[in-house]
Design a protein around this motif. Structure first.
Motif, mmCIF file in Angstrom:
data_model
loop_
_atom_site.group_PDB
_atom_site.id
_atom_site.type_symbol
_atom_site.label_atom_id
_atom_site.label_comp_id
_atom_site.label_asym_id
_atom_site.label_seq_id
_atom_site.Cartn_x
_atom_site.Cartn_y
_atom_site.Cartn_z
ATOM 1 N N GLU A 273 12.352 11.099 -9.332
ATOM 2 C CA GLU A 273 11.239 10.157 -9.473
ATOM 3 C C GLU A 273 9.912 10.892 -9.466
ATOM 4 O O GLU A 273 8.982 10.549 -10.212
ATOM 5 C CB GLU A 273 11.288 9.118 -8.358
ATOM 6 N N ARG A 274 9.782 11.917 -8.644
ATOM 7 C CA ARG A 274 8.541 12.697 -8.646
ATOM 8 C C ARG A 274 8.336 13.397 -9.989
ATOM 9 O O ARG A 274 7.218 13.462 -10.505
ATOM 10 C CB ARG A 274 8.572 13.719 -7.504
ATOM 11 N N ALA A 275 9.417 13.915 -10.572
ATOM 12 C CA ALA A 275 9.297 14.568 -11.875
ATOM 13 C C ALA A 275 8.857 13.566 -12.936
ATOM 14 O O ALA A 275 8.025 13.889 -13.799
ATOM 15 C CB ALA A 275 10.634 15.207 -12.264
ATOM 16 N N ARG A 276 9.406 12.359 -12.891
ATOM 17 C CA ARG A 276 9.015 11.326 -13.866
ATOM 18 C C ARG A 276 7.527 10.988 -13.724
ATOM 19 O O ARG A 276 6.799 10.857 -14.718
ATOM 20 C CB ARG A 276 9.857 10.077 -13.664
ATOM 21 N N LEU A 277 7.069 10.858 -12.474
ATOM 22 C CA LEU A 277 5.671 10.500 -12.244
ATOM 23 C C LEU A 277 4.728 11.638 -12.644
ATOM 24 O O LEU A 277 3.605 11.386 -13.088
ATOM 25 C CB LEU A 277 5.476 10.120 -10.778
ATOM 26 N N ARG B 89 -1.284 8.213 -6.690
ATOM 27 C CA ARG B 89 -0.894 7.448 -5.499
ATOM 28 C C ARG B 89 0.622 7.252 -5.466
ATOM 29 O O ARG B 89 1.259 7.429 -4.416
ATOM 30 C CB ARG B 89 -1.612 6.089 -5.508
ATOM 31 N N ALA B 90 1.195 6.904 -6.593
ATOM 32 C CA ALA B 90 2.646 6.713 -6.656
ATOM 33 C C ALA B 90 3.375 8.024 -6.400
ATOM 34 O O ALA B 90 4.401 8.055 -5.705
ATOM 35 C CB ALA B 90 3.043 6.146 -8.020
ATOM 36 N N LEU B 91 2.857 9.118 -6.937
ATOM 37 C CA LEU B 91 3.495 10.422 -6.780
ATOM 38 C C LEU B 91 3.542 10.822 -5.308
ATOM 39 O O LEU B 91 4.531 11.389 -4.834
ATOM 40 C CB LEU B 91 2.739 11.468 -7.596
ATOM 41 N N GLY B 92 2.481 10.509 -4.576
ATOM 42 C CA GLY B 92 2.456 10.833 -3.153
ATOM 43 C C GLY B 92 3.447 10.031 -2.332
ATOM 44 O O GLY B 92 3.774 10.423 -1.207
ATOM 45 N N LEU B 93 3.919 8.929 -2.889
ATOM 46 C CA LEU B 93 4.845 8.057 -2.164
ATOM 47 C C LEU B 93 6.287 8.192 -2.639
ATOM 48 O O LEU B 93 7.192 7.630 -2.010
ATOM 49 C CB LEU B 93 4.414 6.593 -2.325
ATOM 50 N N ALA B 94 6.508 8.898 -3.736
ATOM 51 C CA ALA B 94 7.854 8.995 -4.301
ATOM 52 C C ALA B 94 8.776 9.766 -3.359
ATOM 53 O O ALA B 94 8.396 10.800 -2.815
ATOM 54 C CB ALA B 94 7.809 9.673 -5.667
ATOM 55 N N GLY B 95 10.003 9.265 -3.191
ATOM 56 C CA GLY B 95 10.917 9.868 -2.240
ATOM 57 C C GLY B 95 11.927 10.819 -2.842
ATOM 58 O O GLY B 95 12.394 11.730 -2.157
ATOM 59 N N THR B 96 12.311 10.636 -4.108
ATOM 60 C CA THR B 96 13.343 11.485 -4.706
ATOM 61 C C THR B 96 12.723 12.470 -5.689
ATOM 62 O O THR B 96 11.677 12.210 -6.288
ATOM 63 C CB THR B 96 14.403 10.648 -5.444
ATOM 64 N N ARG C 42 0.822 -1.212 0.000
ATOM 65 C CA ARG C 42 0.000 0.000 0.000
ATOM 66 C C ARG C 42 0.854 1.260 0.000
ATOM 67 O O ARG C 42 0.492 2.265 -0.605
ATOM 68 C CB ARG C 42 -0.941 -0.013 1.203
ATOM 69 N N GLY C 43 1.982 1.212 0.677
ATOM 70 C CA GLY C 43 2.880 2.349 0.692
ATOM 71 C C GLY C 43 4.109 2.156 -0.170
ATOM 72 O O GLY C 43 5.121 2.841 0.031
ATOM 73 N N TYR C 44 4.017 1.260 -1.142
ATOM 74 C CA TYR C 44 5.165 0.898 -1.971
ATOM 75 C C TYR C 44 5.016 1.548 -3.339
ATOM 76 O O TYR C 44 4.246 1.097 -4.182
ATOM 77 C CB TYR C 44 5.230 -0.625 -2.082
ATOM 78 N N GLN C 45 5.741 2.626 -3.551
ATOM 79 C CA GLN C 45 5.566 3.437 -4.750
ATOM 80 C C GLN C 45 5.696 2.673 -6.058
ATOM 81 O O GLN C 45 4.880 2.868 -6.971
ATOM 82 C CB GLN C 45 6.559 4.614 -4.691
ATOM 83 N N PRO C 46 6.704 1.784 -6.237
ATOM 84 C CA PRO C 46 6.823 1.079 -7.526
ATOM 85 C C PRO C 46 5.602 0.240 -7.895
ATOM 86 O O PRO C 46 5.317 0.055 -9.077
ATOM 87 C CB PRO C 46 8.065 0.196 -7.324
ATOM 88 N N TYR C 47 4.889 -0.265 -6.902
ATOM 89 C CA TYR C 47 3.682 -1.039 -7.207
ATOM 90 C C TYR C 47 2.643 -0.154 -7.900
ATOM 91 O O TYR C 47 2.071 -0.518 -8.937
ATOM 92 C CB TYR C 47 3.103 -1.626 -5.921
ATOM 93 N N HIS C 48 2.404 1.016 -7.356
ATOM 94 C CA HIS C 48 1.396 1.912 -7.941
ATOM 95 C C HIS C 48 1.874 2.483 -9.273
ATOM 96 O O HIS C 48 1.073 2.662 -10.202
ATOM 97 C CB HIS C 48 1.078 3.028 -6.943
ATOM 98 N N ALA C 49 3.182 2.747 -9.397
ATOM 99 C CA ALA C 49 3.719 3.221 -10.672
ATOM 100 C C ALA C 49 3.591 2.156 -11.753
ATOM 101 O O ALA C 49 3.282 2.459 -12.916
ATOM 102 C CB ALA C 49 5.185 3.632 -10.498
#
Length: 446
Positions: free
Chosen positions: A404-408, A394-401, A366-373
Motif C-alpha cells: 500500500e505504501r508503494a501504491r501511494l 497524509r495517507a502515506l504516513g498512515l499506510a500499514g503495509t 483523521r488516522g484513517y488512511q483510505p479516507y485520505h487516499a
C-alpha cells in the motif's frame, strides 16, 4: 518430520497462524482461564522454537503444541495451589450457572473456536471489549492489528483487552456454549468479530503483504459452520455471502510482485466464479423475510460489483441507493467514505469530494488512511495536484503495509507538480469505489 534447518522459523509461524485459535480455545475449555491459556500457548511456541530446529518440525505440529501447552498448564497449577483452588471455584460456579440444555434444544457447536467466540460475546462485557478480546485472543491478531481494525490507538485497545479479561474473572463468566435462548443476544457480537477477522485478512492493516489469506479463509470457514447451524439467521447468511463475493476476487487483487491491482484494472477472468455463484445464491435469502440487515446490504453491493462486466457498466445508482440503506442501518464515518466514493463514480469526482470534505471533522477519520487516499484520488481527477499531494502524503504516513505504501508513492509521483521535491510526475494508481466491505474496518479499493 516435515522440515528442518533454516525454514523452521517460518514453519513455526505458519503453524502458529493455523493452530493458535484452536489451541487457545481448547486450553480455555480445559482449564477455564483465558490468561493461563494464553501464557502456556506462548510457552509452547517458545519451546517449539527451541526443539524444532534440533528435532525437526513434527508431522502433527498442532498436536505437539497442544500436548506441550497442557503439560505446562498442569505444572503451573501444581505449583500454584491458590491458583488451582480459584480455578476450581470458577468451575463450580460455571457448573451451577450453566445446567445442561434439554435434548435437541441447541446443537453443540462443532468447533471449539466458535464455542469460545460465543462465550466471549457474553452481554456482561461491553461491546468494544468483546470484539477486542475475541480478535486479539481467539483470532490471533496482534494488539496493533486489532487497534487498526477498530480505528483506535494501540494503547486504548490494550486497555480494552485487559479490562475484558478482568471482567471475565471478576464476574465469573462461565466458558460454555450458550443455550438456544441466548443465541440471538450473542450472535451480533460473533458476526462482528468474524467480519473483522475477514476484513483484516482481505486488506491487512500492517506487514509486508497486502492480504492475509489465512485469516480470510479461517473467517469463511467459521462462518460456514455458523451458517450450517443457523441457516434461518439472515445476517449469518448475509455475512457468508459478503465474504464469498469479496474473497472471490483475491487472485486478481495483486500483481506478480504483490502490488495492489485496483478493481478497475483487475482481470475479471481470474475471479473465482464458482465462489461468486455460491455467494449470489445466498443474497436473496439474506434480503427477504424481513427488513434487511447490514451484512445483507453489503452483500448486495458486492454482488453488483461481481455481476458487472467492468467498472464502467457497474450499476452505480443502485450501489449508491444501497449505501443509503446501509447508512440508515449502521451509520459510521467508514460507511460514509464508501458512499462518497460510489457517488463520485455516479455523479463525478467533484460530488464525491464534496461529501468527503464534509467528513473532515470526523475524529475517527483523521488516522484513517483510505479516507485520505480517496481524497487524493478525487483531487487528482479534478487536476488539483498540490492538494492531491498533501492528501497523498497524509495517507502515506498512515499506510500499514508495504504494497500500500508503494501504491501511494506512485500516486504521490502523479500528484507532485514539475520541480516538486516529492518526486517526478508519473502514472498514478487510482482507487475505485468501495465494493461492499464497508462496516467494520475499512472500505475496499481492490
Amino acid at each position: 518430520m516435515r522440515e528442518q534447518g533454516a525454514g523452521t522459523g517460518r514453519a513455526v509461524e505458519e503453524v502458529f497462524r493455523e493452530e493458535h485459535g484452536l489451541l487457545l480455545a481448547t486450553l480455555v475449555r480445559r482449564f477455564g482461564d483465558l490468561d493461563l491459556a494464553e501464557e502456556v500457548t506462548a510457552e509452547a511456541i517458545e519451546a517449539a522454537l527451541v526443539r524444532w530446529p534440533v528435532d525437526g518440525v513434527p508431522s502433527r505440529p498442532g498436536a505437539w503444541l497442544l500436548t506441550t501447552a497442557r503439560r505446562k498448564a498442569v505444572d503451573r497449577l501444581r505449583r500454584d495451589r491458590a491458583y488451582a483452588a480459584r480455578l476450581a471455584l470458577l468451575q463450580v460456579a460455571a457448573d451451577r450457572a450453566a445446567p445442561a440444555p434439554p435434548p435437541d434444544t441447541v446443537r453443540e457447536l462443532p468447533d471449539e473456536r466458535l464455542q469460545l467466540f460465543f462465550t466471549c460475546a457474553h452481554p456482561a462485557l461491553p461491546a468494544p471489549a468483546r470484539a477486542a478480546l475475541m480478535l486479539r485472543c481467539l483470532a490471533g491478531l496482534t494488539t496493533a492489528e486489532t487497534a487498526r481494525a477498530h480505528l483506535v490507538p494501540e494503547a486504548t485497545m490494550a486497555q480494552r483487552i485487559v479490562r475484558a479479561k478482568k471482567k471475565i474473572r471478576e464476574a465469573r463468566i462461565p466458558f460454555r456454549v450458550p443455550g438456544a435462548d441466548e443465541l440471538p443476544e450473542r450472535l451480533p457480537g460473533v458476526l462482528e468479530v468474524l467480519y473483522s477477522v475477514f476484513t483484516e485478512g482481505y486488506a491487512a492493516s500492517s506487514g509486508p503483504d497486502l492480504t492475509r489469506p489465512d485469516l480470510a479463509g479461517e473467517a469463511i470457514r467459521l462462518t460456514r459452520i455458523l451458517h450450517r447451524l443457523l441457516p434461518r439467521e439472515r445476517e449469518v447468511t448475509g455475512l457468508l455471502a459478503l465474504m464469498l463475493l469479496v474473497h472471490a476476487r483475491r487472485a486478481a487483487r495483486t500483481g506478480p510482485a504483490g502490488e495492489p491491482v485496483l478493481l478497475a484494472d483487475q482481470d475479471r477472468g481470474r475471479w473465482d466464479h464458482a465462489m461468486i455463484a455460491e455467494g449470489l445464491a445466498l443474497v436473496p435469502a439474506a434480503l427477504t423475510g424481513g427488513p434487511p440487515g447490514p451484512y445483507g446490504v453489503q452483500a448486495a453491493i458486492a454482488a453488483l460489483h461481481d455481476e458487472a462486466a467492468d467498472v464502467a457498466t457497474t450499476d452505480w445508482p443502485q450501489i449508491v441507493a444501497l449505501y443509503d440503506v446501509l447508512s440508515a442501518l449502521a451509520p459510521s464515518p467508514v460507511v460514509a467514505v464508501n458512499r462518497a466514493a460510489a457517488v463520485a463514480m455516479r455523479d463525478g469526482p467533484e460530488a464525491g469530494l464534496a461529501l468527503l470534505d464534509g467528513l473532515a471533522g470526523e475524529q475517527r477519520l483523521r488516522g484513517y488512511q483510505p479516507y485520505h487516499a480517496a481524497r487524493a484520488d478525487l483531487l487528482l481527477r479534478l487536476e488539483r495536484p498540490d492538494e492531491a499531494a498533501a492528501a497523498c502524503r497524509r495517507a502515506l504516513g498512515l499506510a500499514g503495509t508495504q504494497p500500500e505504501r508503494a501504491r501511494l508513492r506512485r500516486m504521490l509521483d502523479a500528484a507532485a507538480p514539475p520541480g516538486s521535491p516529492y518526486g517526478p510526475s508519473g502514472g498514478g494508481d487510482r482507487p475505485a469505489a468501495g465494493d461492499g466491505l464497508s462496516g467494520a474496518a475499512r472500505p475496499s479499493r481492490t
